[in-house]
Design an enzyme around this catalytic site. Structure first.
Site, PDB file in Angstrom:
ATOM      1  N   ALA A 574      59.250  24.229  54.198  1.00 50.38           N
ATOM      2  CA  ALA A 574      60.180  23.436  55.005  1.00 50.38           C
ATOM      3  C   ALA A 574      59.516  23.040  56.321  1.00 50.38           C
ATOM      4  O   ALA A 574      59.627  21.894  56.772  1.00 50.38           O
ATOM      5  CB  ALA A 574      61.447  24.231  55.279  1.00 50.38           C
ATOM      6  N   TYR A 575      58.789  23.990  56.910  1.00 51.20           N
ATOM      7  CA  TYR A 575      58.121  23.728  58.192  1.00 51.20           C
ATOM      8  C   TYR A 575      57.007  22.696  58.011  1.00 51.20           C
ATOM      9  O   TYR A 575      56.974  21.666  58.679  1.00 51.20           O
ATOM     10  CB  TYR A 575      57.560  25.042  58.745  1.00 51.20           C
ATOM     11  N   SER A 576      56.116  22.947  57.065  1.00 52.32           N
ATOM     12  CA  SER A 576      54.949  22.079  56.893  1.00 52.32           C
ATOM     13  C   SER A 576      55.355  20.668  56.474  1.00 52.32           C
ATOM     14  O   SER A 576      54.802  19.684  56.970  1.00 52.32           O
ATOM     15  CB  SER A 576      53.986  22.672  55.867  1.00 52.32           C
ATOM     16  N   SER A 578      58.294  19.109  56.979  1.00 55.28           N
ATOM     17  CA  SER A 578      58.992  18.379  58.043  1.00 55.28           C
ATOM     18  C   SER A 578      58.026  17.991  59.155  1.00 55.28           C
ATOM     19  O   SER A 578      58.118  16.906  59.734  1.00 55.28           O
ATOM     20  CB  SER A 578      60.154  19.218  58.591  1.00 55.28           C
ATOM     21  N   LYS A 579      57.044  18.855  59.448  1.00 52.30           N
ATOM     22  CA  LYS A 579      56.058  18.520  60.477  1.00 52.30           C
ATOM     23  C   LYS A 579      55.112  17.422  59.979  1.00 52.30           C
ATOM     24  O   LYS A 579      54.617  16.613  60.767  1.00 52.30           O
ATOM     25  CB  LYS A 579      55.244  19.763  60.892  1.00 52.30           C
TER      26      LYS A 579
END
Ligand code: ZN
Length: 685
Positions: A574-576, A578-579
C-alpha cells in the site's frame, strides 16, 4: 491621551536609564510614533576618555525603534562640540553627518539620528520628538497656523516644513530663544517637540499637548454619517481576497517578490467606502518619515459595474490600475528627482480595494505589517484633518525630495542583508512530523515565510511558535490541513494566501505507512494510503499550481517520496504503490509546469526514524517482522543496509529539500535525489 508614567517604575532612574524608560513609554503608544519614528535625548554631565569633565548629549540612534529601544541604541556626543554650529548659516547633510561623527564620544557607537542638532540646539535637558496622530491632524491642514493657535494660544511655536537637517535644527533652536516661556514646538506637516528639566515633566508635556489636540478634534469630528455595511460576508470577502492576492502579488513582484498583508478591519473598511476616500487617499503621507514604508500614495482600485466584489473583475482591473500607478510614479520621479538618483520600485505599498479591504506589501510579513500599521494611522489623521479643515500633505516635490533623500535611505542599509529564501513563501505538509519539522525550520532559517500544515494542529503550532521565537514574529503560521480532504486543502491554501499573499514553494511531505502482505491488506488500509500519499499529493499540488499560475512568478514543488518507489520492499504494498503514484504524478507536474517555470523535484529518503510520525511503534514492529529481525535492531538494520553504513536524519532530508526549493537547483526539474546513504537497488535510472 493617558499617561503611562509610573513613579514606581521610574524611581532611581536618571540620565540614559530614564531616557530609555521614557522612550519606551512613548514607543508603546502607536498614536505617538510607529515603527522607528520619532526620537529622544538627554543632556548629562560626564567625563571623556581622559577623565576631563564634559557635557554629553545621549541621542537616539538612526533607525532604532523606541518601543524596544535599549541603552546601546543611544549615541553619546560631545555637546560642546555641537553647540558652536548654531552660529553657522548653512551646512550640507554630508558636512553635518561628518561633523556629528567626529563628535561621538564612544568609538563604535551607532550613528545618531539625523535630528541630533535639533536636540542639541534646544537648551532643556530632556527632549522628545513624536509624530503624534492628533498633532499631525492639526498640522496637515491648509490653515494649520490658525488651528494650532486656536488650540494652544501663544505657548507653541510652529516651524514651517523643512526636510530634517541643519536648517530645521537651526530654526527650531532660534524659535526657542526668541520666545521665552514656550511650552512646545510643532513642526508643520511633521510632528511635535516637547521638553522638560526632568524626563517626567517632558513626557507629561507630550501627553498634555496631545490631549489638547484630541479634545479639539473630538469637538469637531463629524458624527459618522452612516456605518458602512460590507457588501458581502466576511467569509466571502476573505475568499475574494485570497482569490485576487496571487494576481496582485505577481503583478507587483516582477522585480522583487513581496509578501502581502491583508486587513479588513472596520476602520479601514469605513475609510475605503467613504465617497471621498479615493481623492483623500491620493494626497500624501501625514509625516514624511512614513514615505519609506507607504510610498507617496496608495493604489485605490475602482471596479466599475458591480456592488459585490467579483474576483475576476478585480484581477483584471488590478493589472490596468497598477500599470497606471507605475506610470504616475515614474512621472512623479522624473519631474521632481534630484540629479544622480535612481528610481526605486514603482509599485504601490498600499492597495485599497472597495468591498475587499486593504493589502500592504513588504519584503517580509513584518515589513508589510509595518506598512499596514502606518496606513491605519494615516486613515485616522486624514479623517480628523478633513473634519477640522481639509487634509493636505507635502508638495510632490517635497515628497520626492524626502523619498529619495540619501539620509533616509541610509536606514535601509542598516537592515540585515536578505537571505537566500527571503521574500518567498513556502507551505510544508505533514509539518508536525520529524522530517516536516526539519524542513520547515530549514526553510525558515534561510529566510522563507513558512506555512506549516498538518492534521495535528497543536503540535504544528508549537513548532511554528518555536520558529517565530527564533526568526521573528509572524515568520511562520500553523494551519490544520488534512491532505486527503478537498475542502480542508482548499481552506488551508486560502488561509495561507490570506496570511502571506501567495506561494512560491510547496513541500508535499505528508504521508502515512502501513505494513502488511497484500493477501492480508484490508481495503480500508489500501484506500487510506492512496488517499493520503497519492490523492493528498494531487490535491495540494493542484492548489499550488493554481496559485503559481495566477502569480506568474514560476513555482517550486518539492516532493518527499521514498526509496521504496525505486526499490520496493516486502509487505509494503500500500505504501510503495501509493508513493509510486505520487512520484509518477510529480513527473507529470514537472512536464505540465515547465511552461510556467514551475519546477517539480523529488527527494527519496530511507529509514528516517527521528521524531517520525511515519515510524509508529506498530509500523516498526511490522517492518522488523518483514525483515526478520528484532525490533530494537531495526534502526541499525536500516543503517547497515546502505553503502555508507549511515543513519539518515530529518536534517539530511531538509538539506536536500532546500537544494530543490532554492535557486541552487534552478536548472533541474523532474529529478530524484536519494537521501538514503546509498542503496544500489534504489539508484535513480
Ligand atoms: Zn520626525
Amino acid at each position: 491621551m493617558k499617561s503611562r508614567w509610573s513613579d514606581k517604575e521610574a524611581m532611581g532612574l536618571e540620565g540614559l536609564d530614564v531616557l530609555v524608560y521614557t522612550s519606551r513609554l512613548i514607543g508603546m503608544d502607536t498614536n505617538l510614533v510607529v515603527w522607528g519614528g520619532g526620537n529622544s535625548s538627554v543632556k548629562v554631565k560626564g567625563t571623556d576618555h581622559t577623565g576631563r569633565p564634559i557635557r554629553i548629549l545621549w541621542m537616539k540612534s538612526s533607525g532604532s525603534d523606541m518601543r524596544t529601544i535599549t541603552p546601546k541604541q543611544f549615541t553619546p556626543l560631545r555637546l560642546d562640540d555641537l553647540l558652536p554650529l548654531m552660529k553657522r548659516d548653512a551646512m550640507t547633510d554630508d558636512e553635518m553627518v561628518a561633523y556629528q561623527s567626529r563628535s561621538i564620544l564612544e568609538p563604535g557607537a551607532p550613528k545618531p539620528s539625523i535630528e541630533t542638532l535639533l536636540h542639541a540646539f534646544l537648551p532643556p535637558t530632556h527632549i522628545y520628538h513624536t509624530h503624534a496622530d492628533a498633532i499631525c491632524a492639526l498640522t496637515d491642514t491648509p490653515n494649520s497656523d490658525e488651528i494650532i493657535e486656536k488650540v494652544y494660544g501663544k505657548s507653541v511655536a510652529v516651524i514651517p516644513y523643512f526636510r530634517p537637517g541643519f536648517l530645521l535644527s537651526k530654526r527650531t533652536g532660534e524659535a526657542y530663544v526668541k520666545r521665552p516661556g514656550l511650552r512646545a514646538i510643532i513642526l508643520d506637516k511633521h510632528g511635535l517637540i516637547t521638553w522638560g528639566e526632568s524626563a517626567k515633566e517632558a513626557y507629561l508635556e507630550t501627553i498634555r499637548m496631545i490631549t489638547l489636540a484630541e479634545h479639539y478634534l473630538g469637538r469637531r469630528r463629524r458624527p459618522r454619517v452612516r456605518s458602512v455595511r460590507p457588501p458581502v460576508s466576511k467569509e466571502t470577502r476573505h475568499a475574494v481576497a485570497s482569490a485576487i492576492a496571487p494576481t496582485l502579488r505577481g503583478e507587483i513582484g516582477r522585480g522583487k517578490r513581496m509578501v502581502l498583508f491583508y486587513d479588513d478591519d472596520p476602520a479601514v473598511f469605513q475609510f475605503i467606502h467613504d465617497p471621498k476616500a479615493k481623492s483623500l487617499s491620493q494626497i500624501g503621507p501625514f509625516t514624511p518619515d512614513h514615505l519609506m514604508h507607504t510610498k507617496p500614495w496608495p493604489l485605490f482600485l475602482e471596479v466599475k459595474g458591480s456592488s459585490r466584489p467579483d474576483p475576476e473583475k478585480i484581477a483584471a482591473a488590478l493589472s490596468k490600475s497598477l500599470a497606471q500607478y507605475r506610470e504616475r510614479y515614474v512621472d512623479y520621479f522624473n519631474r521632481h528627482k534630484t540629479p544622480g538618483v535612481t528610481i526605486l520600485d514603482p509599485n504601490p505599498r498600499v492597495i485599497l480595494i472597495p468591498g475587499v479591504g486593504m493589502f500592504t506589501t513588504g519584503k517580509d510579513r513584518r515589513a508589510s505589517r509595518i506598512t499596514r500599521d502606518i496606513y491605519k494611522h494615516t486613515v485616522q489623521v486624514i479623517q480628523n484633518s478633513a473634519a477640522v479643515s481639509s487634509y493636505v500633505s507635502l508638495s510632490p516635490r517635497e515628497l520626492c525630495d524626502f523619498e529619495y533623500w540619501p539620509m533616509e535611505n541610509f536606514k535601509l542599509t542598516l537592515l540585515p542583508p536578505e537571505k537566500e529564501l527571503s521574500r518567498r513563501v513556502a507551505l510544508v505538509t505533514g509539518a508536525a512530523g520529524g522530517i516536516g519539522k526539519a524542513i520547515a525550520e530549514r526553510l525558515a532559517v534561510e529566510g522563507a515565510m513558512v506555512v506549516l500544515t498538518d492534521i495535528d494542529l497543536e503540535k504544528t503550532r508549537t513548532i511554528a511558535e518555536a520558529i517565530n521565537q527564533k526568526m521573528g514574529e509572524m515568520n511562520s503560521i500553523a494551519l490544520k490541513m488534512d491532505v486527503a480532504s478537498e475542502s480542508s486543502v482548499r481552506k488551508a491554501f486560502e488561509n495561507a494566501v490570506l496570511a502571506y499573499g501567495g506561494l512560491d514553494i510547496l513541500v508535499s511531505n505528508a504521508g502515512i505507512a502501513k505494513s502488511s502482505p497484500v493477501d492480508r491488506l484490508s481495503l480500508s488500509d489500501w484506500d487510506r494510503s492512496i488517499a493520503v500519499n497519492a490523492t493528498g499529493h494531487f490535491l495540494v499540488s493542484r492548489e499550488a499550481l493554481r496559485i503559481f499560475k495566477a502569480q506568474g512568478l514560476g513555482g517550486n514543488i518539492v516532493v518527499v517520496a521514498t526509496k521504496n518507489v525505486l526499490a520496493p520492499g516486502k509487505d509494503f504494498g500500500a505504501y510503495s504503490a501509493s508513493k509510486a503514484a505520487q512520484t509518477q504524478l510529480s513527473r507529470i507536474l514537472a512536464i505540465e509546469g515547465a511552461d510556467d517555470r514551475i519546477r517539480v523535484n523529488m527527494v527519496n529518503p530511507d529509514g528516517v526514524f527521528q521524531e517520525s510520525g511515519l515510524w509508529s511503534k506498530e509500523i516498526r514492529e511490522e517492518r522488523a517482522k518483514a525483515h526478520g529481525i528484532p525490533i530494537e535492531k531495526l534502526e541499525d538494520f536500516y543503517a547497515r543496509r546502505n553503502l555508507l553504513k549511515t543513519r539518515i536524519y530529518p536534517g539530511d532530508v531538509a538539506e536536500a529539500v532546500l537544494f530543490f526549493a532554492s535557486d541552487r537547483s534552478a536548472k533541474t526539474t523532474g529529478a530524484i535525489l536519494p537521501v538514503d546513504g546509498g542503496i544500489r537497488e534504489a539508484f535513480p535510472r
